[in-house]
Write a protein that holds these residues in place. Structure first.
Motif, PDB file in Angstrom:
ATOM      1  N   ALA A   1     102.630 -70.489  29.745  1.00  0.00           N
ATOM      2  CA  ALA A   1     102.831 -69.733  28.509  1.00  0.00           C
ATOM      3  C   ALA A   1     101.496 -69.245  27.950  1.00  0.00           C
ATOM      4  O   ALA A   1     101.368 -68.095  27.504  1.00  0.00           O
ATOM      5  CB  ALA A   1     103.551 -70.596  27.478  1.00  0.00           C
ATOM      6  N   ASN A   2     100.481 -70.134  27.993  1.00  0.00           N
ATOM      7  CA  ASN A   2      99.159 -69.734  27.498  1.00  0.00           C
ATOM      8  C   ASN A   2      98.557 -68.623  28.354  1.00  0.00           C
ATOM      9  O   ASN A   2      97.917 -67.699  27.833  1.00  0.00           O
ATOM     10  CB  ASN A   2      98.234 -70.947  27.476  1.00  0.00           C
ATOM     11  N   GLN A   3      98.764 -68.739  29.680  1.00  0.00           N
ATOM     12  CA  GLN A   3      98.255 -67.697  30.565  1.00  0.00           C
ATOM     13  C   GLN A   3      98.921 -66.350  30.268  1.00  0.00           C
ATOM     14  O   GLN A   3      98.248 -65.309  30.225  1.00  0.00           O
ATOM     15  CB  GLN A   3      98.485 -68.088  32.018  1.00  0.00           C
ATOM     16  N   GLN A   4     100.216 -66.369  30.070  1.00  0.00           N
ATOM     17  CA  GLN A   4     100.923 -65.136  29.743  1.00  0.00           C
ATOM     18  C   GLN A   4     100.437 -64.563  28.410  1.00  0.00           C
ATOM     19  O   GLN A   4     100.286 -63.341  28.261  1.00  0.00           O
ATOM     20  CB  GLN A   4     102.431 -65.389  29.684  1.00  0.00           C
ATOM     21  N   GLN A   5     100.173 -65.454  27.460  1.00  0.00           N
ATOM     22  CA  GLN A   5      99.677 -65.007  26.163  1.00  0.00           C
ATOM     23  C   GLN A   5      98.278 -64.400  26.308  1.00  0.00           C
ATOM     24  O   GLN A   5      97.964 -63.374  25.680  1.00  0.00           O
ATOM     25  CB  GLN A   5      99.639 -66.179  25.187  1.00  0.00           C
ATOM     26  N   GLN A   6      97.447 -65.030  27.139  1.00  0.00           N
ATOM     27  CA  GLN A   6      96.113 -64.480  27.383  1.00  0.00           C
ATOM     28  C   GLN A   6      96.194 -63.115  28.067  1.00  0.00           C
ATOM     29  O   GLN A   6      95.428 -62.196  27.743  1.00  0.00           O
ATOM     30  CB  GLN A   6      95.301 -65.456  28.235  1.00  0.00           C
ATOM     31  N   LEU A   7      97.108 -62.992  29.029  1.00  0.00           N
ATOM     32  CA  LEU A   7      97.288 -61.702  29.691  1.00  0.00           C
ATOM     33  C   LEU A   7      97.741 -60.636  28.692  1.00  0.00           C
ATOM     34  O   LEU A   7      97.331 -59.472  28.782  1.00  0.00           O
ATOM     35  CB  LEU A   7      98.321 -61.837  30.823  1.00  0.00           C
ATOM     36  N   ALA A   8      98.593 -61.054  27.756  1.00  0.00           N
ATOM     37  CA  ALA A   8      99.036 -60.116  26.727  1.00  0.00           C
ATOM     38  C   ALA A   8      97.854 -59.656  25.875  1.00  0.00           C
ATOM     39  O   ALA A   8      97.709 -58.460  25.570  1.00  0.00           O
ATOM     40  CB  ALA A   8     100.112 -60.754  25.852  1.00  0.00           C
ATOM     41  N   GLN A   9      96.996 -60.601  25.503  1.00  0.00           N
ATOM     42  CA  GLN A   9      95.820 -60.254  24.708  1.00  0.00           C
ATOM     43  C   GLN A   9      94.876 -59.350  25.490  1.00  0.00           C
ATOM     44  O   GLN A   9      94.309 -58.383  24.952  1.00  0.00           O
ATOM     45  CB  GLN A   9      95.080 -61.533  24.276  1.00  0.00           C
ATOM     46  N   GLN A  10      94.707 -59.647  26.778  1.00  0.00           N
ATOM     47  CA  GLN A  10      93.851 -58.804  27.609  1.00  0.00           C
ATOM     48  C   GLN A  10      94.422 -57.387  27.723  1.00  0.00           C
ATOM     49  O   GLN A  10      93.686 -56.400  27.669  1.00  0.00           O
ATOM     50  CB  GLN A  10      93.702 -59.425  28.995  1.00  0.00           C
ATOM     51  N   ALA A  11      95.737 -57.305  27.907  1.00  0.00           N
ATOM     52  CA  ALA A  11      96.361 -55.983  28.004  1.00  0.00           C
ATOM     53  C   ALA A  11      96.181 -55.205  26.705  1.00  0.00           C
ATOM     54  O   ALA A  11      95.913 -53.991  26.717  1.00  0.00           O
ATOM     55  CB  ALA A  11      97.849 -56.125  28.335  1.00  0.00           C
ATOM     56  N   LEU A  12      96.309 -55.903  25.568  1.00  0.00           N
ATOM     57  CA  LEU A  12      96.078 -55.225  24.288  1.00  0.00           C
ATOM     58  C   LEU A  12      94.633 -54.750  24.169  1.00  0.00           C
ATOM     59  O   LEU A  12      94.367 -53.649  23.669  1.00  0.00           O
ATOM     60  CB  LEU A  12      96.411 -56.180  23.137  1.00  0.00           C
ATOM     61  N   GLY A  13      93.706 -55.605  24.633  1.00  0.00           N
ATOM     62  CA  GLY A  13      92.298 -55.202  24.594  1.00  0.00           C
ATOM     63  C   GLY A  13      92.024 -53.993  25.463  1.00  0.00           C
ATOM     64  O   GLY A  13      91.299 -53.071  25.065  1.00  0.00           O
ATOM     65  N   ILE A  14      92.617 -53.973  26.658  1.00  0.00           N
ATOM     66  CA  ILE A  14      92.442 -52.825  27.544  1.00  0.00           C
ATOM     67  C   ILE A  14      93.068 -51.584  26.926  1.00  0.00           C
ATOM     68  O   ILE A  14      92.505 -50.483  26.984  1.00  0.00           O
ATOM     69  CB  ILE A  14      93.060 -53.124  28.925  1.00  0.00           C
ATOM     70  N   GLY A  15      94.253 -51.760  26.339  1.00  0.00           N
ATOM     71  CA  GLY A  15      94.898 -50.627  25.675  1.00  0.00           C
ATOM     72  C   GLY A  15      94.046 -50.075  24.545  1.00  0.00           C
ATOM     73  O   GLY A  15      93.929 -48.857  24.372  1.00  0.00           O
ATOM     74  N   GLN A  16      93.437 -50.971  23.774  1.00  0.00           N
ATOM     75  CA  GLN A  16      92.568 -50.527  22.684  1.00  0.00           C
ATOM     76  C   GLN A  16      91.348 -49.794  23.229  1.00  0.00           C
ATOM     77  O   GLN A  16      90.888 -48.797  22.656  1.00  0.00           O
ATOM     78  CB  GLN A  16      92.121 -51.736  21.848  1.00  0.00           C
ATOM     79  N   ALA A  17      90.825 -50.297  24.365  1.00  0.00           N
ATOM     80  CA  ALA A  17      89.680 -49.636  24.984  1.00  0.00           C
ATOM     81  C   ALA A  17      90.054 -48.226  25.436  1.00  0.00           C
ATOM     82  O   ALA A  17      89.292 -47.269  25.230  1.00  0.00           O
ATOM     83  CB  ALA A  17      89.178 -50.456  26.171  1.00  0.00           C
ATOM     84  N   TYR A  18      91.226 -48.080  26.061  1.00  0.00           N
ATOM     85  CA  TYR A  18      91.685 -46.750  26.470  1.00  0.00           C
ATOM     86  C   TYR A  18      91.845 -45.833  25.254  1.00  0.00           C
ATOM     87  O   TYR A  18      91.498 -44.648  25.289  1.00  0.00           O
ATOM     88  CB  TYR A  18      93.005 -46.850  27.229  1.00  0.00           C
TER      89      TYR A  18
END
Length: 333
Positions: free
Chosen positions: A201-218
């Motif tokens: 669950a924590n890994q999935q949450q971290q992946l979600a945060q990373q995806a949001l960060g990448i989206g913000q970067a884009y």
């Protein structure tokens, strides 16, 4: 019948000056009529577009739509940003699912699903072997009773009773130990499963945060692309404005030069007529200032047409007109 005609003639020098004026005026008028007006009027006296203005126009035309690649790039980056946000939502949903699954591995009965289905068989086999071994100790009690001479007596019964009680306690302790061991193993497995689900669950949450960060970067990159497009247009506008201003100044200077040339050409065209008019004004002043001489002539009856021509065409007639009050005696002629 004879006609007596009285004339008022100007002085000879005035009449000569008048003839000179009329000759100059005719020559000037003839020159004006036959002059090539295209040398004094026309678009050659209109300043053409300055090279800087042409450059500004070319630059402006080439810059139309130059920002489009930046907008296209920004749109692509925004789409990627949206994709990352959607992926972040998927990861967040998976994290919630994993966290929900972890709940089944906690609580008082969570160990039961990890209990081995063969545990009871192991316990039964162990207890059966224990009972077998315990039964092997009973003959030794009978042998001890024989040796003590109490075989079949109460003492033998006590010995048997004590042996059986001890055996039962050992058997119960062994069974409890086996059960406790199975429970501990199941509990440990439940805790391990709970930790693993929490980690997932924590890994999935971290992946979600990373995806949001990448989206913000884009998204930031897309905004930068739009900013670059706007800056390019602004710089282009400044260049076009500067070139246009300098070109307009050069064009205005050229127009002033052409205007001066046109004015000179027009003055040269009108100079003979202007000089003749100025000379005529001087002659007119002389005519008005000198009295005429009276001359009387007797002549036969003239032809009416010739009389009209003679009266109107001679300088004396002009002179009389100037000396009659209110007739042609002005500076406008």
């Amino acid at each position: 019948m004879p006609v007596q005609e009285t004339r008022v003639l100007p002085p000879e020098f005035i009449e000569a000056a008048g003839k000179t004026y009329l000759g100059n005026l005719g020559t000037a008028a003839g020159q004006y009529k036959t002059a090539d007006l295209s040398k004094s009027f026309g678009d050659q006296f209109v300043a053409s577009q300055d090279p800087l203005q042409a450059r500004a126009q070319s630059l402006a035309e080439s810059g139309i739509g130059a920002y489009q690649p930046f907008l296209t790039s920004a749109a692509g980056l925004q789409q990627q940003a949206q994709g990352q946000v959607g992926q972040a939502g998927t990861f967040a949903g998976q994290a919630g699912t994993q966290a929900g699954l972890a709940g089944q591995f906690s609580g008082p009965g969570s160990y039961q699903q990890f209990m081995s289905p063969y545990q009871q068989d192991v316990i039964n086999a162990t207890l059966t072997e224990f009972d077998t071994q315990a039964a092997k100790g009973i003959p030794s009690i009978a042998a001890q009773a024989v040796g003590a001479g109490v075989l079949g007596g109460g003492r033998e019964g006590v010995m048997r009773s004590e042996y059986q009680a001890t055996s039962d306690r050992n058997r119960a302790a062994l069974q409890a130990q086996l059960l406790q061991q199975g429970f501990g193993q199941a509990q440990q497995a439940a805790q391990t499963a709970f930790g693993q689900q929490q980690a997932l669950a924590n890994q999935q949450q971290q992946l979600a945060q990373q995806a949001l960060g990448i989206g913000q970067a884009y998204s930031n990159l897309g905004s930068q692309q739009i900013g670059l497009g706007q800056q390019q247009q602004a710089f282009l506008g400044q260049d076009v404005g500067a070139l246009s201003t300098l070109g307009a100044q050069n064009q205005a200077l050229k127009q002033a030069q052409l205007g001066a040339q046109q004015q000179l050409a027009q003055q040269q065209l009108q100079q003979p007529l202007t000089a003749a008019n100025a000379y005529g004004s001087g002659v007119t002043s002389l005519i008005a200032g000198y009295p005429g001489q009276t001359q009387t002539t007797t002549m036969p009856s003239p032809n009416p047409m010739m009389t009209a021509i003679g009266a109107g065409g001679t300088l004396a007639g002009i002179y009389r007109a100037f000396n009659q009050p209110g007739v042609l005696n002005s500076d406008k002629y």
